[in-house]
Structure formats: C-alpha cells, structure tokens
Design an enzyme around this catalytic site. Structure first.
Site, PDB file in Angstrom:
ATOM      1  N   TYR A 188     -91.617  10.011 -21.137  1.00 47.00           N
ATOM      2  CA  TYR A 188     -91.102  11.152 -20.065  1.00 47.00           C
ATOM      3  C   TYR A 188     -91.464  10.932 -18.492  1.00 47.00           C
ATOM      4  CZ  TYR A 188     -90.821  13.921 -24.717  1.00 47.00           C
ATOM      5  OH  TYR A 188     -90.539  14.232 -25.714  1.00 47.00           O
ATOM      6  N   HIS A 208     -93.881   7.914 -31.199  1.00 50.68           N
ATOM      7  CA  HIS A 208     -92.842   8.481 -30.808  1.00 50.68           C
ATOM      8  C   HIS A 208     -91.575   8.184 -31.815  1.00 50.68           C
ATOM      9  CE1 HIS A 208     -90.957  10.480 -26.823  1.00 50.68           C
ATOM     10  NE2 HIS A 208     -90.118  11.069 -28.039  1.00 50.68           N
TER      11      HIS A 208
HETATM   12  N1  NAP Z   1     -90.502  13.563 -30.462  1.00 50.32           N
HETATM   13  C1  NAP Z   1     -89.450  13.462 -29.957  1.00 50.32           C
HETATM   14  O1  NAP Z   1     -88.541  12.585 -30.183  1.00 50.32           O
HETATM   15  C2  NAP Z   1     -88.779  14.720 -28.957  1.00 50.32           C
HETATM   16  C3  NAP Z   1     -87.573  14.876 -28.927  1.00 50.32           C
HETATM   17  C4  NAP Z   1     -87.021  15.859 -28.060  1.00 50.32           C
HETATM   18  C5  NAP Z   1     -87.819  16.810 -27.297  1.00 50.32           C
HETATM   19  N2  NAP Z   1     -89.340  16.576 -27.696  1.00 50.32           N
HETATM   20  C6  NAP Z   1     -90.348  17.369 -27.103  1.00 50.32           C
HETATM   21  O2  NAP Z   1     -89.802  18.700 -27.424  1.00 50.32           O
HETATM   22  C7  NAP Z   1     -89.732  19.656 -26.255  1.00 50.32           C
HETATM   23  C8  NAP Z   1     -88.706  20.766 -26.463  1.00 50.32           C
HETATM   24  O3  NAP Z   1     -87.218  20.197 -26.729  1.00 50.32           O
HETATM   25  P1  NAP Z   1     -86.319  20.017 -25.797  1.00 50.32           P
HETATM   26  O4  NAP Z   1     -86.718  19.823 -24.438  1.00 50.32           O
HETATM   27  O5  NAP Z   1     -85.448  18.942 -26.303  1.00 50.32           O
HETATM   28  O6  NAP Z   1     -85.410  21.708 -26.171  1.00 50.32           O
HETATM   29  P2  NAP Z   1     -85.565  22.849 -26.174  1.00 50.32           P
HETATM   30  O7  NAP Z   1     -87.034  23.465 -25.849  1.00 50.32           O
HETATM   31  O8  NAP Z   1     -84.975  23.510 -27.559  1.00 50.32           O
HETATM   32  O9  NAP Z   1     -84.616  23.731 -25.129  1.00 50.32           O
HETATM   33  C9  NAP Z   1     -84.932  23.376 -23.549  1.00 50.32           C
HETATM   34  C10 NAP Z   1     -83.793  24.218 -22.816  1.00 50.32           C
HETATM   35  O10 NAP Z   1     -83.862  25.404 -23.264  1.00 50.32           O
HETATM   36  C11 NAP Z   1     -83.613  26.160 -22.104  1.00 50.32           C
HETATM   37  N3  NAP Z   1     -84.667  27.293 -22.122  1.00 50.32           N
HETATM   38  C12 NAP Z   1     -85.926  27.404 -22.404  1.00 50.32           C
HETATM   39  N4  NAP Z   1     -86.532  28.730 -22.492  1.00 50.32           N
HETATM   40  C13 NAP Z   1     -85.200  29.485 -22.718  1.00 50.32           C
HETATM   41  C14 NAP Z   1     -85.010  30.937 -23.033  1.00 50.32           C
HETATM   42  N5  NAP Z   1     -86.177  31.667 -23.190  1.00 50.32           N
HETATM   43  N6  NAP Z   1     -83.855  31.239 -23.121  1.00 50.32           N
HETATM   44  C15 NAP Z   1     -82.820  30.542 -22.535  1.00 50.32           C
HETATM   45  N7  NAP Z   1     -82.826  29.233 -22.430  1.00 50.32           N
HETATM   46  C16 NAP Z   1     -84.270  28.905 -22.659  1.00 50.32           C
HETATM   47  C17 NAP Z   1     -84.115  25.165 -20.738  1.00 50.32           C
HETATM   48  O11 NAP Z   1     -83.618  25.848 -19.830  1.00 50.32           O
HETATM   49  P3  NAP Z   1     -84.606  26.068 -18.329  1.00 50.32           P
HETATM   50  O12 NAP Z   1     -85.313  24.971 -18.037  1.00 50.32           O
HETATM   51  O13 NAP Z   1     -83.520  26.548 -17.463  1.00 50.32           O
HETATM   52  O14 NAP Z   1     -85.225  27.502 -18.795  1.00 50.32           O
HETATM   53  C18 NAP Z   1     -83.717  24.018 -21.299  1.00 50.32           C
HETATM   54  O15 NAP Z   1     -82.428  23.760 -21.025  1.00 50.32           O
HETATM   55  C19 NAP Z   1     -89.387  18.725 -25.300  1.00 50.32           C
HETATM   56  O16 NAP Z   1     -89.353  19.147 -23.822  1.00 50.32           O
HETATM   57  C20 NAP Z   1     -90.160  17.506 -25.598  1.00 50.32           C
HETATM   58  O17 NAP Z   1     -91.594  17.786 -25.372  1.00 50.32           O
HETATM   59  C21 NAP Z   1     -89.539  15.526 -28.501  1.00 50.32           C
END
Ligand code: NAP
Length: 271
Positions: free
Chosen positions: A47, A104
């Site tokens: 990241y 990861h």
């Molecule tokens: N291990 C892996 O391979 C892997 C892969 C993917 C992700 N991850 C980790 O998991 C975390 C979360 O997953 P993600 O970032 O993919 O997706 P997520 O948390 O499911 O969704 C993030 C998105 O949702 C929006 N959001 C957040 N809170 C909200 C709410 N209350 N209402 C409406 N929309 C909302 C955010 O927009 P705004 O910014 O506009 O609020 C952003 O666009 C990542 O940040 C990372 O740390 C790990």
C-alpha cells in the site's frame, strides 16, 4: 471494542483498512480513528503507506492499545527477502513491533514451509507478535497449518454478503483461526442494495452498517476503509443493534457467482 480470540491472540473486531490512503490524509485518518475508538489498523507493504500509518498511530498517543497488521508482498516470501522486508516495514512504521504479520498473497514459487519458518523466526526474535495469512484457499490453509512452526492466527479474505465464502470460513474455524474480512462493504457496493437498505431502515442504520454487522455478528473481524473522517464513526457504530435470524439469512442470500470484487488474475500462478 469487542475482540475475536484466536490461539490466545485478541483481534479487535473492527479495524481501519488503509489501502489507497496515502500521506497526510492517511496519517490524519489513522490518528482520528484511534481517537474515536478503533484499536486495529490494517496496512501492507504493497500500500506504500506504512510510514503514514505509523505517523498516525504515534500521533494518537495510544500505540500500546492498538494492533497494527502489515503484510509481506508475494515476491518477498523467500526467507532472506522476507526478513529484510519486515525490518524495512518496521523502519517505515517507526514502531517497536509489528503486532500481526501476514503473507499478503501466496506465491507458489516459494515453499510455504520456508516462508512460515522465516516468519516464525521474526516472531521469536521479537520483530513481530503474531503471524497469519491472507488470500489462502482451503487447501493452502491445510498445508500452512501443517508446516508452520508457530500458530497462524488468521486468514484475511474478501468477505461480504455478495460472495459465498462459507467453505474457507469453515476451514478457518476448524483450524482455530480468525477470519478477517477485507472489502467488507464490497468497496462501497453495500449502499444502494435494496435488501441492505431496507433492513437498515428498520434498524435506523445505513446499508454499510448492516453489512458490517452481518459479518461481526458471525464473529468475523472487519476492516472497512474510508477516506472520510465523518464515516469513521459510522463504521464502528455496530454494537447497538442486532440482526434477526431471518435478516441474517436474507443477507446471506445476496451471494452470487460473480460476487468477487478483488481481481486475483495478477497474482503469482501455480504451474
Ligand atoms: N489482503 C488483501 O489482499 C486485501 C485486499 C483488499 C483490501 N484489503 C484491506 O481491506 C481494507 C478494506 O477493503 P477495501 O478498501 O477494498 O473496501 P471496503 O472497505 O469494502 O470499501 C471501501 C469503500 O467504501 C466506501 N465507504 C466506506 N465507508 C462507507 C460507508 N459507511 N458508507 C458508504 N460507503 C463507504 C469508501 O469510500 P469513502 O472513502 O468515500 O468513504 C471506499 O470507497 C483495505 O483498505 C485493505 O486494508 C486487503
């Protein structure tokens, strides 16, 4: 903050995801999240924000109360590369120790026993507190648990109502590992879903909160990401309502074949 216990390790059930957050914005969000009650922050070498995450944690003044996860990139899983990269992560974070270190993504070119052996060594030498994996299938979990010299506390996987992960969740539970759900609100896709919106209205909650509650009510750790300070509070306000069995089942029924969001096609392949 509630915790999920796995192999004597306590994981705060809601964490802040930080993928795509960078620099001052990231540091500010991390600091504010901790101030309002988050006790778990998720980052990764990939990241490119470990320095900002560390800055936010230090600025909160609550380092000792917060669990920090980072993840080793798949091309750094050979023992020497892994050890060097963990030391680099610590230098970027400028913290005393990494609380939870994950692989990861699996990399078929490096034997799992070698990677897990190196992670165990990092643990024994005090660079990391606990180790685990991410994006591991049922078969890989079985192999990892067989060859790891140290207990594996979690598998971090894509998990939300639009994707059926029952088999891998069952395998984690059988192995005594916590499930950490990434993309838990389907990258924002929860909002606008008719079922989640309707159930949310009945509880005076948003669709995103229903989605997160559905996971935490099953004992699954969630790490939603937001770039908006005002949403940090919304994403941890999950413990003043409960979904009924009927609502839980209806939400589970949203799973579909094409529900996966995160693309695996780039990841290293098995021959
Ligand atoms: N291990 C892996 O391979 C892997 C892969 C993917 C992700 N991850 C980790 O998991 C975390 C979360 O997953 P993600 O970032 O993919 O997706 P997520 O948390 O499911 O969704 C993030 C998105 O949702 C929006 N959001 C957040 N809170 C909200 C709410 N209350 N209402 C409406 N929309 C909302 C955010 O927009 P705004 O910014 O506009 O609020 C952003 O666009 C990542 O940040 C990372 O740390 C790990």
């Amino acid at each position: 903050m509630q915790v999920v216990e796995a192999k004597d390790f306590k994981i705060p059930i809601v964490g802040l995801g930080t993928w795509a957050l960078r620099g001052r914005e990231c540091a500010r969000l991390v600091e504010q999240a901790i101030r309002i009650g988050y006790r778990h922050i998720d980052t990764a070498q990939m990241y490119d924000n470990e320095a900002a995450v560390g800055e936010g944690v230090r600025a909160s003044g609550l380092r000792s109360e917060v669990m920090i996860t980072t993840k080793v990139q798949p091309e750094r899983l050979a023992p020497h590369d892994l050890e060097r990269s963990v030391k680099q992560s610590l230098a970027h974070l400028r913290l005393d120790v990494i609380d939870l270190l994950l692989i990861h993504w699996p990399n078929p070119r490096v034997p799992l026993a070698e990677t897990l052996g190196a992670m165990a060594k990092m643990k024994r030498e005090g660079f990391v507190r606990q180790i685990g994996v991410s994006n591991f299938t049922v078969a890989l979990l079985a192999e990892a648990n067989k060859v790891s010299p140290e207990p594996l506390v979690c598998n971090q996987i894509e998990c939300h109502p639009f994707l059926d992960q029952d088999k891998v969740i069952a395998a984690c539970r059988k192995a005594g590992m916590a499930v950490v759900a990434y993309s838990p609100i389907a990258r924002g896709g929860a909002n606008g879903d008719e079922v989640l919106e309707r159930i949310g209205k009945a509880h005076d909650k948003s669709a995103a909160q229903v989605c997160l509650r559905w996971l935490t009510q099953q004992g699954i750790v969630v790490i939603p990401r937001t770039s908006k300070i005002e949403r940090l509070g919304e994403n941890i306000a999950l413990f003043d309502f409960e979904l009924s069995d009927t609502e839980m089942r209806e939400i589970a029924g949203l799973a579909r074949r094409d529900g996966r969001i995160v693309d695996w096609s780039w990841s290293p392949k098995w021959d």
